[in-house]
Design an enzyme around this catalytic site. Structure first.
Site, PDB file in Angstrom:
ATOM      1  N   ARG A 256      16.811  56.553  48.889  1.00  0.00           N
ATOM      2  CA  ARG A 256      17.110  54.910  49.416  1.00  0.00           C
ATOM      3  C   ARG A 256      17.312  54.888  50.922  1.00  0.00           C
ATOM      4  O   ARG A 256      18.430  55.469  51.568  1.00  0.00           O
ATOM      5  CB  ARG A 256      18.471  54.726  48.808  1.00  0.00           C
ATOM      6  N   HIS A 260      22.862  50.413  50.122  1.00  0.00           N
ATOM      7  CA  HIS A 260      23.047  50.335  48.885  1.00  0.00           C
ATOM      8  C   HIS A 260      22.599  48.870  48.497  1.00  0.00           C
ATOM      9  O   HIS A 260      21.856  48.419  47.577  1.00  0.00           O
ATOM     10  CB  HIS A 260      24.245  50.551  48.220  1.00  0.00           C
ATOM     11  N   TYR A 269      28.246  57.093  56.084  1.00  0.00           N
ATOM     12  CA  TYR A 269      28.085  58.225  55.274  1.00  0.00           C
ATOM     13  C   TYR A 269      27.140  59.410  54.983  1.00  0.00           C
ATOM     14  O   TYR A 269      27.137  60.350  54.307  1.00  0.00           O
ATOM     15  CB  TYR A 269      28.809  57.813  53.561  1.00  0.00           C
TER      16      TYR A 269
END
Length: 362
Positions: A256, A260, A269
């Site tokens: 990805r 998200h 992160y």
């Protein structure tokens, strides 16, 4: 299905070179020059759909969007392996699958704009609307597949979900039922590396495809950034399901590239180095390099692809901005197939309330 390879199936390397695979290469032997160009066009168009919708959200035209940047090959390759009468059960990220199934780009954003509970008529394209409840679509696909099997229909269903959803109970329950019933369903896990902010290593200590073996279902890993490999593996799984062989679990290893959803910040992160590493495996660049190696690309073709992408993006944008806001009283429509007396009373009370507000304003 033969014993699964000990490595992800790959037919095209990141630099565009083909991989000789005696089991899976023959499954895409029909993909000639024109078909390969068509796959490239699909990849470019769906990325443009994604970038346009993301921009619309940033501009306040959509409430939310779940980007699919980097996952185009996993979705296009698998979608193009399906038969028209197969049924797709989707999560909230399969915009490319929707496009390949024939969903009008003009309705792709209806739900995300908040003007409708759904985007399209599922039966018109044999694909459900986005499932927001993580993993629920696995059970839906299994139940639909089993019912179709009982009725003698030789179809398959496919359930799309991410690596994070594989930790949901719904997926485990679906695998149990599918195995017990030998349901003609393909579980298609897009392992994009992150379940929101949690890395995949926290989701599974083993490759996710190996989980399926514990349920008695064959599992296979495929390079999810290789559109030809995904097409081949999904074709094999769909054929097995339609011919009575039962369920298959496909794990497409991809990444990805973006957040998200548009409310997420992946820079909090994960490292820039990780993202840069995966950029070198870009699924669109891979097909373009293959086309270049085989002399199948020129400026005229690239211009045609760009025109198609521009046209689709313009349709999506104009349709989104021009979507009319629903009337407040429509809140009570389509709650039940037949309106209940209680709901009818509530609808009348709400209409009276709206009328009272108009009287105050006047």
């Amino acid at each position: 299905m033969a014993d699964k390879p000990a490595y992800p199936v790959q037919l095209v390397q990141p630099d565009g070179r083909r991989v000789l695979d005696r089991e899976f290469a023959p499954l895409v032997s029909d993909i000639g020059a024109e078909e390969l160009r068509d796959l490239y066009t699909d990849l470019v168009v769906v990325r443009r759909i994604d970038s346009e919708a993301t921009a619309l959200q940033r501009q306040g035209e959509l409430g939310l969007w779940a980007p699919m940047l980097g996952q185009e090959a996993a979705q296009v390759g698998s979608a193009r392996a399906l038969h028209p009468d197969d049924y797709v059960f989707t999560s909230y990220r399969e915009h490319a699958v929707a496009y390949c199934r024939g969903v009008d780009p003009a309705v792709l954003t209806r739900m995300w704009r908040g003007v409708a509970h759904s985007g399209w008529d599922p039966d018109s394209v044999n694909m459900t609307n986005p499932a927001i409840i993580v993993g629920a679509q696995g059970l839906h696909a299994t139940g639909y597949a089993f019912a179709a099997h009982l009725e003698g229909a030789e179809i398959a269903t496919i359930a799309y979900f991410g690596d994070g959803a594989s930790s949901q109970g719904d997926i485990s329950e679906a695998l149990i039922f599918a195995s017990s019933w030998s349901a003609p369903v393909v579980f298609f896990c897009q392992n994009n590396g992150w379940a929101i902010s949690e890395p995949v290593r926290l989701q599974s200590a083993t490759p996710i495809a190996q989980r399926a073996l514990g349920f008695g279902i064959p599992g296979i890993q495929v390079d999810g950034n290789d559109v030809l490999a995904v097409l081949a593996v999904t074709r094999q799984a769909i054929k097995r399901a339609r011919e009575g062989g039962g369920p298959t679990f496909v794990e497409a290893i991809t990444y990805r590239m973006g957040p998200h959803t548009t409310s997420d910040d992946p820079n909090r992160y994960r490292s820039r180095a990780e993202t840069e590493e995966w950029k070198a495996r870009d699924p669109i660049d891979r097909v373009r390099r293959l086309l270049e190696r085989e002399g199948l690309i020129d400026d005229a073709f690239l211009a045609r692809v760009q025109n198609v992408a521009d046209s689709v993006a313009a349709r999506l944008r104009s349709a989104t901005i021009d979507m009319p806001d629903p009337k407040p009283e429509q809140l009570f429509d389509n709650v039940y197939a037949t309106q209940t007396p209680l709901l009818a009373d509530q609808s009348r009370d709400y209409a009276a309330y709206l009328d009272s507000l108009e009287e105050v304003r006047s």
